[in-house]
Design an enzyme around this catalytic site. Structure first.
Site, short mmCIF file in Angstrom:
data_model
loop_
_atom_site.label_atom_id
_atom_site.label_comp_id
_atom_site.label_asym_id
_atom_site.label_seq_id
_atom_site.Cartn_x
_atom_site.Cartn_y
_atom_site.Cartn_z
N ASN A 202 0.86 -1.30 -0.08
CA ASN A 202 -0.15 0.09 0.10
C ASN A 202 0.83 1.27 -0.09
O ASN A 202 1.92 1.11 0.13
CB ASN A 202 -0.99 0.08 1.01
CG ASN A 202 -0.19 -0.35 2.35
OD1 ASN A 202 0.74 0.43 2.60
ND2 ASN A 202 -0.99 -0.74 3.26
N GLY A 203 0.15 2.40 -0.38
CA GLY A 203 1.05 3.69 -0.46
C GLY A 203 0.26 4.91 -0.83
O GLY A 203 -1.10 4.52 -0.64
N SER A 204 0.63 6.05 -1.31
CA SER A 204 -0.23 7.01 -1.47
C SER A 204 -1.18 6.77 -2.60
O SER A 204 -2.27 7.43 -2.80
CB SER A 204 0.54 8.25 -1.76
OG SER A 204 1.39 7.82 -3.16
N PHE A 205 -0.72 5.71 -3.58
CA PHE A 205 -1.88 5.54 -4.73
C PHE A 205 -2.91 4.59 -4.30
O PHE A 205 -3.93 4.68 -4.90
CB PHE A 205 -0.94 4.67 -5.70
CG PHE A 205 -0.49 3.23 -5.30
CD1 PHE A 205 -1.31 2.25 -4.98
CD2 PHE A 205 0.77 3.29 -4.51
CE1 PHE A 205 -0.96 0.83 -4.58
CE2 PHE A 205 1.05 1.91 -3.83
CZ PHE A 205 0.38 0.86 -3.81
N GLY A 206 -3.10 3.85 -3.17
CA GLY A 206 -3.99 2.88 -2.73
C GLY A 206 -3.46 1.65 -2.06
O GLY A 206 -2.39 1.69 -1.65
N LYS B 100 -4.85 -4.16 -7.87
CA LYS B 100 -4.42 -2.80 -7.47
C LYS B 100 -5.72 -1.88 -7.24
O LYS B 100 -6.46 -1.77 -8.33
CB LYS B 100 -3.18 -2.20 -8.25
CG LYS B 100 -2.81 -0.74 -7.91
CD LYS B 100 -1.77 -0.16 -8.93
CE LYS B 100 -1.19 0.98 -8.59
NZ LYS B 100 -0.30 1.40 -9.40
N ASP C 125 8.90 6.32 -13.08
CA ASP C 125 9.26 5.96 -11.64
C ASP C 125 9.93 4.49 -11.66
O ASP C 125 9.73 3.52 -10.99
CB ASP C 125 7.84 5.81 -10.74
CG ASP C 125 8.11 5.53 -9.19
OD1 ASP C 125 9.20 6.05 -8.79
OD2 ASP C 125 7.23 5.28 -8.67
#
EC number: 2.7.11.1
Length: 394
Positions: free
Chosen positions: A43-47, A64, A160
């Site tokens: 998980n991260g800022s993206f979801g 995702k 990225d």
């Protein structure tokens, strides 16, 4: 649209099956998808990313889930539907679901599941107080360049590249590039944001705030990843852009005015401390001449001086991979089996059209009959037109 809330993933009972109406990742056709056994694997800022089992095939998949802004088309979905390549994670299907709040809509990308990352593999060797075997470095970096050569020929920049976004199947040695959340089709003379790419892997033109950069930012990042795998730690660490620039200057030396102009002309009058370059053979003490030469050609200040991904693939550093007798030892287990290398030269017409003049270097002699049998005879090859290779969004 599915009524399953994101929390449904967390409350799944063993054996419980979730059914979704999904759209196929390639055709867009609607079909039914069933899956079970969800666990969060990232998980991260993206979801959030969940690992699931598709039913009834029992095949592993990753879902995702990202919050969808209804005002915009999702660029990641658009690009994932365009790219199809053996070294890029495959989009199987996608669907939308409602969130906890009334307005929230989530996009769910159902992708193939790949168990490992280059980051975790690198950590494994760190814990063993050693570095990744050089054949594995060659294998992974070559496959990354193959994925980049393909997307760059379409006009797509990943933006990225880092070890965490390089998925790995440790049993086969196959690498797959993932996370196209920052990816974009770069159009000449259209500005792009410079605050992309993860620290340690950011090209100097991004640190200088350039907005007219090219796909060569991915090449710089790949050079950083390659050096990191050989060193066992990041080559250019730094908590801020300035820190990172200092680390880059400590190795490459102070950029000349002309080099600064190629990155961002606004900084040409800026006074930088005059530091001499530190030769790569002193930075990477165990590296051979081919490795040093390749890294030096990737980590150039001037973006146009950096090798393109397809040019990097034919560099002598990767010659071992083109040797039909090269085998892949199991570096994780003392008693492991020696394996064949995964397919590295199963090029399609698109790939052979990127730089046709390099095809005799790109395709080893022992692979040519196989390609010729598929109608891809490199001695009598008509390449696709460059404009036909470019990606187009709806």
């Amino acid at each position: 649209m599915s009524q399953n809330r994101p929390a449904a993933f967390n409350t799944l009972r063993m054996g419980e099956v979730i059914r979704e109406k999904v759209q196929d990742g390639i055709t867009g056709e609607t079909r039914d998808l069933q899956y079970t056994q969800c666990k969060i694997v990232g998980n991260g800022s993206f979801g959030v990313v969940f690992q699931t089992k598709l039913s009834p095939s029992n095949e592993d998949a990753a879902i995702k889930r990202v919050l969808q802004d209804k005002r915009f088309k999702n660029r990641e979905l658009q690009i994932m539907r365009i790219v199809r390549h053996p070294n890029i994670v495959q989009l199987k299907a996608f669907y939308y679901s409602n969130g906890e709040r009334k307005d929230e809509v989530y996009l769910n990308l159902v992708q193939e599941f790949v168990p490992e990352t280059v980051y975790r593999a690198s950590r494994f060797f760190n814990k063993m107080k050693t570095t990744m075997p050089i054949l594995e470095v060659k294998l992974y970096i070559y496959q990354l360049f193959r994925a980049l050569a393909y997307i760059h020929s379409q006009g797509i920049c990943h933006r990225d590249i880092k070890p965490q976004n390089l998925l790995l199947d440790p049993t086969t040695g196959i690498l797959k590039l993932c996370d196209f959340g920052s990816a974009k089709i770069l159009v000449e003379n259209e500005p792009n944001v410079s605050y992309i790419c993860s620290r340690y892997y950011r090209a100097p033109e991004l640190i200088f705030g350039a907005t007219n950069y090219t796909t060569k930012i991915d090449v710089w990042s790949t050079g950083c990843v390659m050096a990191e795998l050989m060193l066992g730690q990041p080559l250019f660490p730094g908590e801020s852009g300035i820190d990172q620039l200092v680390e880059i200057i400590k190795v490459l030396g102070t950029p000349t005015r002309e080099q600064i102009r190629t990155m961002n002309p606004n900084y040409m009058e800026h006074k930088f401390p005059q530091i001499k370059p530190h030769p790569f053979n002193r930075v990477l003490r165990k590296a051979d001449n081919n490795a040093i030469d390749l890294i030096a050609r990737l980590l150039e200040y001037t973006p146009t001086e950096r090798l393109g991904a397809i040019d990097a693939m034919v560099h002598p550093f990767f010659d071992d991979l083109r040797n039909p007798s090269t085998k892949l030892p199991d570096s994780r287990h003392q008693t492991g089996q020696v394996r064949d290398l995964p397919p590295l030269f199963d090029f399609n017409r698109h790939e052979l059209s990127i730089a046709p003049q390099l095809n005799h270097q790109l395709v080893p002699p022992h692979v040519r009959p196989t390609l010729a049998a598929q109608g891809l005879d490199i001695d009598h090859f008509t390449p696709m037109r460059k404009e036909d290779m470019l990606a187009r969004l709806d």
